[in-house]
Design a protein around this motif. Structure first.
Motif, PDB file in Angstrom:
ATOM      1  N   ALA A 180      37.796 -34.869 -51.358  1.00 44.09           N
ATOM      2  CA  ALA A 180      36.610 -35.728 -51.336  1.00 44.09           C
ATOM      3  C   ALA A 180      35.395 -34.953 -50.852  1.00 44.09           C
ATOM      4  CB  ALA A 180      36.858 -36.940 -50.444  1.00 44.09           C
ATOM      5  N   ASN A 190      32.302 -34.271 -53.435  1.00 45.29           N
ATOM      6  CA  ASN A 190      31.022 -34.876 -53.057  1.00 45.29           C
ATOM      7  C   ASN A 190      29.937 -33.817 -52.862  1.00 45.29           C
ATOM      8  OD1 ASN A 190      31.598 -37.657 -53.070  1.00 45.29           O
ATOM      9  ND2 ASN A 190      32.639 -37.499 -51.093  1.00 45.29           N
ATOM     10  N   MET A 223      36.728 -38.417 -58.327  1.00 43.32           N
ATOM     11  CA  MET A 223      36.773 -39.339 -57.196  1.00 43.32           C
ATOM     12  C   MET A 223      37.403 -40.674 -57.608  1.00 43.32           C
ATOM     13  SD  MET A 223      35.673 -37.930 -54.390  1.00 43.32           S
ATOM     14  CE  MET A 223      35.465 -39.420 -53.402  1.00 43.32           C
ATOM     15  N   ALA A 224      36.934 -41.229 -58.718  1.00 43.20           N
ATOM     16  CA  ALA A 224      37.401 -42.555 -59.133  1.00 43.20           C
ATOM     17  C   ALA A 224      38.837 -42.521 -59.641  1.00 43.20           C
ATOM     18  CB  ALA A 224      36.477 -43.114 -60.214  1.00 43.20           C
ATOM     19  N   ILE A 266      41.021 -39.167 -56.324  1.00 46.03           N
ATOM     20  CA  ILE A 266      40.807 -38.982 -54.893  1.00 46.03           C
ATOM     21  C   ILE A 266      40.672 -40.308 -54.154  1.00 46.03           C
ATOM     22  CG2 ILE A 266      39.311 -37.930 -53.160  1.00 46.03           C
ATOM     23  CD1 ILE A 266      38.557 -35.844 -55.342  1.00 46.03           C
ATOM     24  N   THR A 267      39.817 -41.203 -54.642  1.00 46.23           N
ATOM     25  CA  THR A 267      39.638 -42.491 -53.964  1.00 46.23           C
ATOM     26  C   THR A 267      40.927 -43.305 -53.927  1.00 46.23           C
ATOM     27  OG1 THR A 267      37.284 -42.543 -54.495  1.00 46.23           O
ATOM     28  CG2 THR A 267      38.339 -44.650 -53.965  1.00 46.23           C
ATOM     29  N   LEU A 311      43.015 -41.803 -51.176  1.00 46.11           N
ATOM     30  CA  LEU A 311      42.498 -42.156 -49.850  1.00 46.11           C
ATOM     31  C   LEU A 311      42.862 -43.587 -49.486  1.00 46.11           C
ATOM     32  CD1 LEU A 311      38.996 -40.471 -50.113  1.00 46.11           C
ATOM     33  CD2 LEU A 311      40.826 -39.817 -48.533  1.00 46.11           C
ATOM     34  N   LYS A 312      42.791 -44.479 -50.465  1.00 51.11           N
ATOM     35  CA  LYS A 312      43.170 -45.874 -50.228  1.00 51.11           C
ATOM     36  C   LYS A 312      44.655 -45.979 -49.906  1.00 51.11           C
ATOM     37  CE  LYS A 312      42.928 -50.490 -52.279  1.00 51.11           C
ATOM     38  NZ  LYS A 312      42.521 -51.276 -53.482  1.00 51.11           N
ATOM     39  N   SER A 364      45.216 -44.378 -46.284  1.00 49.33           N
ATOM     40  CA  SER A 364      44.646 -45.178 -45.192  1.00 49.33           C
ATOM     41  C   SER A 364      45.395 -46.496 -45.029  1.00 49.33           C
ATOM     42  CB  SER A 364      43.154 -45.415 -45.420  1.00 49.33           C
ATOM     43  OG  SER A 364      42.922 -46.094 -46.642  1.00 49.33           O
ATOM     44  N   THR A 404      34.880 -41.755 -45.729  1.00 53.31           N
ATOM     45  CA  THR A 404      35.508 -42.246 -46.958  1.00 53.31           C
ATOM     46  C   THR A 404      36.078 -43.653 -46.917  1.00 53.31           C
ATOM     47  OG1 THR A 404      37.637 -41.245 -46.358  1.00 53.31           O
ATOM     48  CG2 THR A 404      36.120 -39.883 -47.659  1.00 53.31           C
ATOM     49  N   ILE A 405      36.356 -44.226 -45.765  1.00 55.40           N
ATOM     50  CA  ILE A 405      36.983 -45.539 -45.723  1.00 55.40           C
ATOM     51  C   ILE A 405      36.185 -46.490 -44.835  1.00 55.40           C
ATOM     52  CG2 ILE A 405      39.285 -44.571 -46.092  1.00 55.40           C
ATOM     53  CD1 ILE A 405      39.851 -45.076 -43.099  1.00 55.40           C
TER      54      ILE A 405
END
Length: 221
Positions: A112, A116, A138-139, A142-143, A146-147, A150, A186-187
């Motif tokens: 990320a 970025n 990212m979409a 990576i995102t 991360l979701k 987390s 990121t979150i």
């Protein structure tokens, strides 16, 4: 005297914190990042060939990599503190989170950070294309990662206050950086109440606050 070679705004802050938790005397040698590249200065290469931080010196012993430093300090100066007893479920969880922190948790966070930054580091004519590529990365990968991670942290912390079980351990020290970095960049921690509560607990610890004073300004990333 234990010496910590500490890079500003880096994962080496955890080593200082662990030393404070163990009540060990130490000296911090702080290095500043290059303001343009955010990379470590060349002086660190005199300490370790990769020019990375943290590096810990304990007399003739020199140890690099945060996880290895944590294990060294617990083995040589811990006297059973901040690590569950061998053969217990808590010890197995401790070992898992100690290595997960750098082995799995940091990968999507570093990706990320890189994606970025890419558009801002690209020449003007190429910037729109790089921005599109970064957005898709990212979409698409990576995102979601991360979701996933987390949410995993939040679920694990729902059962106990700490990662290895009911007691604070050095595994929580190791896990602090991924959670702090994620919460900063990121979150949304408000959607992850157990992650948020964990961060509030560690930030309230006296040893954590003393480590901030010793290590200097810390931007969690």
């Amino acid at each position: 005297m234990i010496i910590v070679h500490h890079l500003a705004d880096s994962r080496s802050q955890r080593v200082i914190w662990l030393l404070e938790e163990l009540g060990l005397p130490y000296e911090v040698k702080r290095y500043e990042r290059d303001p343009a590249t955010r990379l470590a200065p060349a002086e660190l290469r005199a300490i370790h060939p990769l020019g990375k931080s943290p590096v810990l010196e304990d007399g003739p012993v020199k140890v690099a990599e945060t996880g290895a430093i944590v294990e060294y300090l617990l083995d040589t100066h811990g006297y059973g503190r901040l690590r569950p007893a061998q053969g217990t479920e808590a010890r197995r969880r401790f070992t898992y989170w100690l290595h997960y922190a750098e082995g799995s948790a940091m990968t999507p966070l570093l990706l990320a950070l890189v994606f970025n930054m890419l558009p801002t580091r690209t020449p003007g004519l190429l910037r729109p294309l790089v921005r599109q590529i970064s957005a898709k990365a990212m979409a698409g990968f990576i995102t979601p990662q991360l979701k996933l991670h987390s949410g995993y942290w939040n679920d694990e912390l729902a059962a106990t206050e700490w990662f290895a079980g009911d007691q604070f351990t050095a595994a929580d020290v190791m896990m602090s950086f991924p959670l702090e970095a994620a919460a900063t960049r990121t979150i949304d921690v408000n959607a992850l109440p157990h992650v948020k509560a964990f961060l509030e607990r560690i930030h309230a610890r006296p040893a954590y606050r003393r480590a901030l004073e010793a290590g200097g300004e810390y931007a969690y990333a």
